[in-house]
Design a protein around this motif. Structure first.
Motif, PDB file in Angstrom:
ATOM      1  N   MET A   1       0.895  -1.116  -0.086  1.00 43.35           N
ATOM      2  CA  MET A   1       0.298  -0.263  -0.280  1.00 43.35           C
ATOM      3  C   MET A   1       0.780   1.415   0.121  1.00 43.35           C
ATOM      4  SD  MET A   1      -2.814   1.139   3.675  1.00 43.35           S
ATOM      5  CE  MET A   1      -0.999   1.888   3.922  1.00 43.35           C
ATOM      6  N   ALA A   2       0.917   2.159  -1.032  1.00 39.53           N
ATOM      7  CA  ALA A   2       1.413   3.394  -0.832  1.00 39.53           C
ATOM      8  C   ALA A   2       0.791   4.168   0.137  1.00 39.53           C
ATOM      9  CB  ALA A   2       1.394   4.044  -2.604  1.00 39.53           C
ATOM     10  N   ALA A   3       1.815   5.429   0.564  1.00 37.54           N
ATOM     11  CA  ALA A   3       0.657   6.526   1.595  1.00 37.54           C
ATOM     12  C   ALA A   3       0.312   7.592   1.022  1.00 37.54           C
ATOM     13  CB  ALA A   3       2.782   6.616   2.447  1.00 37.54           C
ATOM     14  N   THR A   4      -0.870   7.764   1.044  1.00 35.29           N
ATOM     15  CA  THR A   4      -1.143   8.724  -0.186  1.00 35.29           C
ATOM     16  C   THR A   4      -1.695  10.418   0.762  1.00 35.29           C
ATOM     17  OG1 THR A   4      -3.630   7.961   0.609  1.00 35.29           O
ATOM     18  CG2 THR A   4      -2.786   7.220  -0.980  1.00 35.29           C
ATOM     19  N   ALA A   5      -2.250  10.880   0.491  1.00 41.33           N
ATOM     20  CA  ALA A   5      -2.818  12.198   1.559  1.00 41.33           C
ATOM     21  C   ALA A   5      -3.223  11.923   2.299  1.00 41.33           C
ATOM     22  CB  ALA A   5      -2.853  13.254   0.926  1.00 41.33           C
ATOM     23  N   THR A   6      -4.342  10.468   2.151  1.00 40.47           N
ATOM     24  CA  THR A   6      -5.454  10.922   3.121  1.00 40.47           C
ATOM     25  C   THR A   6      -4.665   9.314   3.607  1.00 40.47           C
ATOM     26  OG1 THR A   6      -6.328   8.869   1.556  1.00 40.47           O
ATOM     27  CG2 THR A   6      -7.197  10.851   1.522  1.00 40.47           C
ATOM     28  N   SER A   7      -4.121   8.668   3.851  1.00 42.51           N
ATOM     29  CA  SER A   7      -3.825   8.198   4.571  1.00 42.51           C
ATOM     30  C   SER A   7      -3.574   8.162   6.066  1.00 42.51           C
ATOM     31  CB  SER A   7      -1.713   7.420   4.068  1.00 42.51           C
ATOM     32  OG  SER A   7      -2.070   6.647   2.789  1.00 42.51           O
ATOM     33  N   ILE A   8      -3.014   7.386   6.939  1.00 39.29           N
ATOM     34  CA  ILE A   8      -2.700   7.557   8.388  1.00 39.29           C
ATOM     35  C   ILE A   8      -2.115   6.915   9.007  1.00 39.29           C
ATOM     36  CG2 ILE A   8      -3.548   7.577  10.622  1.00 39.29           C
ATOM     37  CD1 ILE A   8      -5.509   9.344   8.699  1.00 39.29           C
ATOM     38  N   ARG A   9      -1.635   7.876   9.890  1.00 38.10           N
ATOM     39  CA  ARG A   9       0.565   7.012   9.878  1.00 38.10           C
ATOM     40  C   ARG A   9      -0.067   7.150  11.214  1.00 38.10           C
ATOM     41  NH1 ARG A   9       4.584   8.845  12.052  1.00 38.10           N
ATOM     42  NH2 ARG A   9       6.910   7.904  12.128  1.00 38.10           N
ATOM     43  N   SER A  10       0.589   5.831  12.097  1.00 40.21           N
ATOM     44  CA  SER A  10       0.474   5.819  13.374  1.00 40.21           C
ATOM     45  C   SER A  10       1.716   5.131  13.710  1.00 40.21           C
ATOM     46  CB  SER A  10      -0.467   4.655  13.280  1.00 40.21           C
ATOM     47  OG  SER A  10      -0.376   3.768  14.884  1.00 40.21           O
ATOM     48  N   SER A  11       3.149   5.721  14.726  1.00 40.63           N
ATOM     49  CA  SER A  11       4.199   4.491  15.409  1.00 40.63           C
ATOM     50  C   SER A  11       4.018   4.897  16.561  1.00 40.63           C
ATOM     51  CB  SER A  11       4.715   5.416  14.897  1.00 40.63           C
ATOM     52  OG  SER A  11       5.113   6.714  14.638  1.00 40.63           O
ATOM     53  N   CYS A  12       4.588   3.784  17.012  1.00 38.75           N
ATOM     54  CA  CYS A  12       4.955   4.120  18.510  1.00 38.75           C
ATOM     55  C   CYS A  12       6.100   5.062  18.993  1.00 38.75           C
ATOM     56  CB  CYS A  12       6.093   2.304  18.988  1.00 38.75           C
ATOM     57  SG  CYS A  12       7.410   2.350  17.898  1.00 38.75           S
ATOM     58  N   HIS A  13       6.435   5.347  20.451  1.00 39.62           N
ATOM     59  CA  HIS A  13       6.724   6.091  20.548  1.00 39.62           C
ATOM     60  C   HIS A  13       8.200   6.518  20.434  1.00 39.62           C
ATOM     61  CE1 HIS A  13       8.254   9.526  23.793  1.00 39.62           C
ATOM     62  NE2 HIS A  13       7.527   9.488  23.625  1.00 39.62           N
ATOM     63  N   CYS A  14       8.953   5.580  20.212  1.00 40.83           N
ATOM     64  CA  CYS A  14      10.155   5.779  19.715  1.00 40.83           C
ATOM     65  C   CYS A  14      10.863   5.846  18.055  1.00 40.83           C
ATOM     66  CB  CYS A  14      11.007   4.859  20.745  1.00 40.83           C
ATOM     67  SG  CYS A  14      10.932   2.807  19.947  1.00 40.83           S
ATOM     68  N   GLY A  15       9.459   4.939  17.425  1.00 48.50           N
ATOM     69  CA  GLY A  15       9.263   5.519  16.034  1.00 48.50           C
ATOM     70  C   GLY A  15      10.186   4.107  15.443  1.00 48.50           C
ATOM     71  N   PRO A 109      -3.519  13.118  17.307  1.00 51.52           N
ATOM     72  CA  PRO A 109      -4.543  13.046  17.952  1.00 51.52           C
ATOM     73  C   PRO A 109      -5.419  13.863  16.721  1.00 51.52           C
ATOM     74  CG  PRO A 109      -3.614  14.401  19.497  1.00 51.52           C
ATOM     75  CD  PRO A 109      -2.534  13.529  18.525  1.00 51.52           C
ATOM     76  N   GLU A 110      -4.798  14.913  16.250  1.00 52.59           N
ATOM     77  CA  GLU A 110      -5.337  16.672  15.443  1.00 52.59           C
ATOM     78  C   GLU A 110      -5.916  15.704  14.181  1.00 52.59           C
ATOM     79  OE1 GLU A 110      -6.784  19.957  14.097  1.00 52.59           O
ATOM     80  OE2 GLU A 110      -6.229  19.654  16.313  1.00 52.59           O
ATOM     81  N   LEU A 111      -5.813  14.533  13.627  1.00 56.07           N
ATOM     82  CA  LEU A 111      -6.268  14.427  12.584  1.00 56.07           C
ATOM     83  C   LEU A 111      -7.724  13.185  13.067  1.00 56.07           C
ATOM     84  CD1 LEU A 111      -2.678  12.080  11.257  1.00 56.07           C
ATOM     85  CD2 LEU A 111      -4.563  14.095  10.125  1.00 56.07           C
ATOM     86  N   LEU A 112      -7.317  12.173  14.374  1.00 54.28           N
ATOM     87  CA  LEU A 112      -8.819  11.970  14.493  1.00 54.28           C
ATOM     88  C   LEU A 112     -10.296  12.680  15.559  1.00 54.28           C
ATOM     89  CD1 LEU A 112      -6.482   9.170  16.015  1.00 54.28           C
ATOM     90  CD2 LEU A 112      -8.214   9.404  13.560  1.00 54.28           C
ATOM     91  N   ARG A 113      -9.806  13.900  15.314  1.00 55.04           N
ATOM     92  CA  ARG A 113     -10.307  14.775  16.266  1.00 55.04           C
ATOM     93  C   ARG A 113     -11.971  14.772  15.900  1.00 55.04           C
ATOM     94  NH1 ARG A 113      -8.838  20.896  15.232  1.00 55.04           N
ATOM     95  NH2 ARG A 113     -11.200  21.612  15.650  1.00 55.04           N
ATOM     96  N   PHE A 114     -12.541  14.770  14.440  1.00 58.18           N
ATOM     97  CA  PHE A 114     -13.995  14.088  14.543  1.00 58.18           C
ATOM     98  C   PHE A 114     -13.969  12.859  14.094  1.00 58.18           C
ATOM     99  CE2 PHE A 114     -12.564  18.684  12.704  1.00 58.18           C
ATOM    100  CZ  PHE A 114     -13.393  19.257  13.246  1.00 58.18           C
ATOM    101  N   VAL A 115     -13.588  11.966  14.504  1.00 59.26           N
ATOM    102  CA  VAL A 115     -13.851  10.166  14.646  1.00 59.26           C
ATOM    103  C   VAL A 115     -14.501  10.153  15.747  1.00 59.26           C
ATOM    104  CG1 VAL A 115     -13.146   7.727  14.767  1.00 59.26           C
ATOM    105  CG2 VAL A 115     -11.689   9.663  13.045  1.00 59.26           C
TER     106      VAL A 115
END
Length: 142
Positions: A1-15, A109-115
């Motif tokens: 899956m290629a990242a797109t403008a609508t993709s959501i990225r999640s990462s652990c604290h250390c990356g 969290p800014e990306l998810l504020r309306f979910v």
């Protein structure tokens, strides 16, 4: 899956572990089962084929499997963040739902504020296949 403008990225604290999904989740489930409430996880659900998981070189993803053994909770061995749960069993042949859970607490969290967020309590009374594998705090009737 290629990242797109609508993709959501999640990462652990250390990356060390990054999970990318193609869109916002339909809703976020703040599950109240015996393990999820302890993790403080807030799940967004996706079909496993939609998910891209990347780890940095030498990063270690640890797993915890409990209960019926249907899924594994996967977390970073370095910083300890719970990143996702993954189905261990193959997809159902009857066309039933096959999904994984992304811990949305690792997303900006800014990306998810309306979910919408749902607090799922019904799972508390859903018994496992065997009481022998249930957590001592499991209130389900067997």
């Amino acid at each position: 899956m290629a990242a797109t403008a609508t993709s959501i990225r999640s990462s652990c604290h250390c990356g060390a572990i990054t999970v990318t999904v193609p869109r916002l989740p339909e809703y976020i489930n703040v599950c109240q089962c015996t393990i999820c409430r302890r993790y403080g996880a807030a799940w967004g659900y996706y079909h496993p084929d939609e998910v891209k998981i990347e780890t940095k070189p030498n990063a270690v993803t640890k797993q915890y499997v409990w209960g019926d053994g249907d899924l594994s909770f996967n977390f970073c061995d370095n910083c300890g963040c719970v990143c996702y749960w993954w189905p261990i069993q193959p997809p159902p042949t009857d066309g039933g739902e096959y999904q994984m859970g992304l811990n949305t607490n690792n997303v900006n969290p800014e990306l998810l504020r309306f979910v919408d967020r749902k607090f799922e309590y019904s799972v508390l009374m859903s018994p496992l296949r065997s009481k022998d594998t249930a957590h001592p705090d499991d209130p389900a009737k067997y």
